[in-house]
Design a protein around this motif. Sequence first.
Motif, PDB file in Angstrom:
ATOM      1  N   GLN A  60      -0.620   0.583  10.034  1.00 54.86           N
ATOM      2  CA  GLN A  60       0.118   1.806  10.331  1.00 54.86           C
ATOM      3  C   GLN A  60      -0.857   2.835  10.875  1.00 54.86           C
ATOM      4  O   GLN A  60      -1.826   3.196  10.203  1.00 54.86           O
ATOM      5  CB  GLN A  60       0.849   2.370   9.116  1.00 54.86           C
ATOM      6  CG  GLN A  60       1.638   3.625   9.500  1.00 54.86           C
ATOM      7  CD  GLN A  60       2.753   3.969   8.546  1.00 54.86           C
ATOM      8  OE1 GLN A  60       3.870   4.210   8.944  1.00 54.86           O
ATOM      9  NE2 GLN A  60       2.476   3.983   7.271  1.00 54.86           N
ATOM     10  N   MET A  71      -6.539   2.930   3.919  1.00 53.36           N
ATOM     11  CA  MET A  71      -6.632   1.832   2.958  1.00 53.36           C
ATOM     12  C   MET A  71      -6.616   0.492   3.686  1.00 53.36           C
ATOM     13  O   MET A  71      -5.828   0.282   4.615  1.00 53.36           O
ATOM     14  CB  MET A  71      -5.465   1.891   1.962  1.00 53.36           C
ATOM     15  CG  MET A  71      -5.595   0.846   0.847  1.00 53.36           C
ATOM     16  SD  MET A  71      -4.261   0.957  -0.400  1.00 53.36           S
ATOM     17  CE  MET A  71      -4.889   2.252  -1.439  1.00 53.36           C
ATOM     18  N   PHE A  88      -4.090   4.363   9.073  1.00 52.66           N
ATOM     19  CA  PHE A  88      -3.781   4.815   7.716  1.00 52.66           C
ATOM     20  C   PHE A  88      -3.660   3.606   6.785  1.00 52.66           C
ATOM     21  O   PHE A  88      -4.181   3.622   5.680  1.00 52.66           O
ATOM     22  CB  PHE A  88      -2.473   5.616   7.729  1.00 52.66           C
ATOM     23  CG  PHE A  88      -2.224   6.390   6.472  1.00 52.66           C
ATOM     24  CD1 PHE A  88      -2.617   7.710   6.371  1.00 52.66           C
ATOM     25  CD2 PHE A  88      -1.601   5.804   5.376  1.00 52.66           C
ATOM     26  CE1 PHE A  88      -2.414   8.436   5.205  1.00 52.66           C
ATOM     27  CE2 PHE A  88      -1.389   6.523   4.202  1.00 52.66           C
ATOM     28  CZ  PHE A  88      -1.787   7.838   4.110  1.00 52.66           C
ATOM     29  N   ASN A  89      -2.949   2.567   7.242  1.00 55.56           N
ATOM     30  CA  ASN A  89      -2.765   1.339   6.453  1.00 55.56           C
ATOM     31  C   ASN A  89      -3.211   0.136   7.255  1.00 55.56           C
ATOM     32  O   ASN A  89      -2.971   0.059   8.468  1.00 55.56           O
ATOM     33  CB  ASN A  89      -1.283   1.133   6.097  1.00 55.56           C
ATOM     34  CG  ASN A  89      -0.675   2.277   5.333  1.00 55.56           C
ATOM     35  OD1 ASN A  89      -0.027   3.138   5.921  1.00 55.56           O
ATOM     36  ND2 ASN A  89      -0.889   2.311   4.037  1.00 55.56           N
ATOM     37  N   ASP A  90      -3.822  -0.826   6.576  1.00 54.58           N
ATOM     38  CA  ASP A  90      -4.330  -2.043   7.218  1.00 54.58           C
ATOM     39  C   ASP A  90      -4.246  -3.157   6.179  1.00 54.58           C
ATOM     40  O   ASP A  90      -4.910  -3.088   5.139  1.00 54.58           O
ATOM     41  CB  ASP A  90      -5.781  -1.796   7.663  1.00 54.58           C
ATOM     42  CG  ASP A  90      -6.424  -2.996   8.346  1.00 54.58           C
ATOM     43  OD1 ASP A  90      -5.817  -4.083   8.367  1.00 54.58           O
ATOM     44  OD2 ASP A  90      -7.556  -2.821   8.850  1.00 54.58           O
ATOM     45  N   LEU A 107       4.218   0.521   2.160  1.00 54.88           N
ATOM     46  CA  LEU A 107       4.140  -0.543   3.163  1.00 54.88           C
ATOM     47  C   LEU A 107       3.993  -1.877   2.437  1.00 54.88           C
ATOM     48  O   LEU A 107       3.173  -1.992   1.519  1.00 54.88           O
ATOM     49  CB  LEU A 107       2.946  -0.312   4.088  1.00 54.88           C
ATOM     50  CG  LEU A 107       2.713  -1.366   5.173  1.00 54.88           C
ATOM     51  CD1 LEU A 107       3.882  -1.402   6.165  1.00 54.88           C
ATOM     52  CD2 LEU A 107       1.405  -1.093   5.924  1.00 54.88           C
ATOM     53  N   GLN A 127       0.855  -1.187   0.000  1.00 57.89           N
ATOM     54  CA  GLN A 127       0.000   0.000   0.000  1.00 57.89           C
ATOM     55  C   GLN A 127       0.894   1.240   0.000  1.00 57.89           C
ATOM     56  O   GLN A 127       1.964   1.223   0.600  1.00 57.89           O
ATOM     57  CB  GLN A 127      -0.880   0.044   1.264  1.00 57.89           C
ATOM     58  CG  GLN A 127      -1.940  -1.026   1.343  1.00 57.89           C
ATOM     59  CD  GLN A 127      -2.831  -0.874   2.572  1.00 57.89           C
ATOM     60  OE1 GLN A 127      -2.568  -0.035   3.447  1.00 57.89           O
ATOM     61  NE2 GLN A 127      -3.869  -1.693   2.642  1.00 57.89           N
TER      62      GLN A 127
END
Lengths: 125, 125
Positions: free
Chosen positions: B104, B37, B116-118, A81, A73
């Motif tokens: 994140q 996301m 933010f990130n997953d 990431l 991502q």
Amino acid sequence: MAANDFSEIARQFVEFYYNQFDSDRKGLASLYREQSMLTFESGSVLGAGPIVEKLSSLPFEKVKHQVSTLDSQPTVEGGILILITGALLVDEEQRPMNFTQAFQLMRDPSGGYFVFNDIFKLIFG
Amino acid sequence: MAANDFSEIARQFVEFYYNQFDSDRKGLASLYREQSMLTFESGSVLGAGPIVEKLSSLPFEKVKHQVSTLDSQPTVEGGILILITGALLVDEEQRPMNFTQAFQLMRDPSGGYFVFNDIFKLIFG
């Protein structure tokens, strides 16, 4: 390759990283910076020098990473990431160990990518 | 709790997240923002609304996350990277499935954290 194609950059990074790891771990030094952090199992080290020292000191001679899944991502400041799952074969051991590894790549002023975050875990059970 | 104690924030976030997921997935909406996301297995969605819609549509009624390992690192702009390995029990299934998940967290202007990130992956083999 378009510079904003994060998934292609992630794929190329992962291929390069594990090929380098499996052939000569000391060659990974160029991928880390002074602010990079590695968590390997339960221990954490900061900075390219200590990180490569840690990776080089791992108690196996031969190692082969096999990537099962790779997802990525975009993150803040142009970072990426990456989450990998896979299997690890060390020395003469016949049974692979499952692992997961998360990387966050960030860009340095020249526009190249380096590893800002690196967390590696073996998976049991 | 000191605001810079990233590992304690990570631990509290993970406990809250899975408790909320396992009791009422729709309640996770407050943890995501428009730029968040989620990658769940092989599909990605952007934004709090579509993310919670995706999580709510998963084809199970009862779910229980068991955390085996939790590691975290500070990232850029006060963010926190978290990597979890664990097991998932759904409905009446007796055998847990192994999973790994990377989050994140970033700070919003009020100083609170959001996802933010997953990236969530089941682990096979």
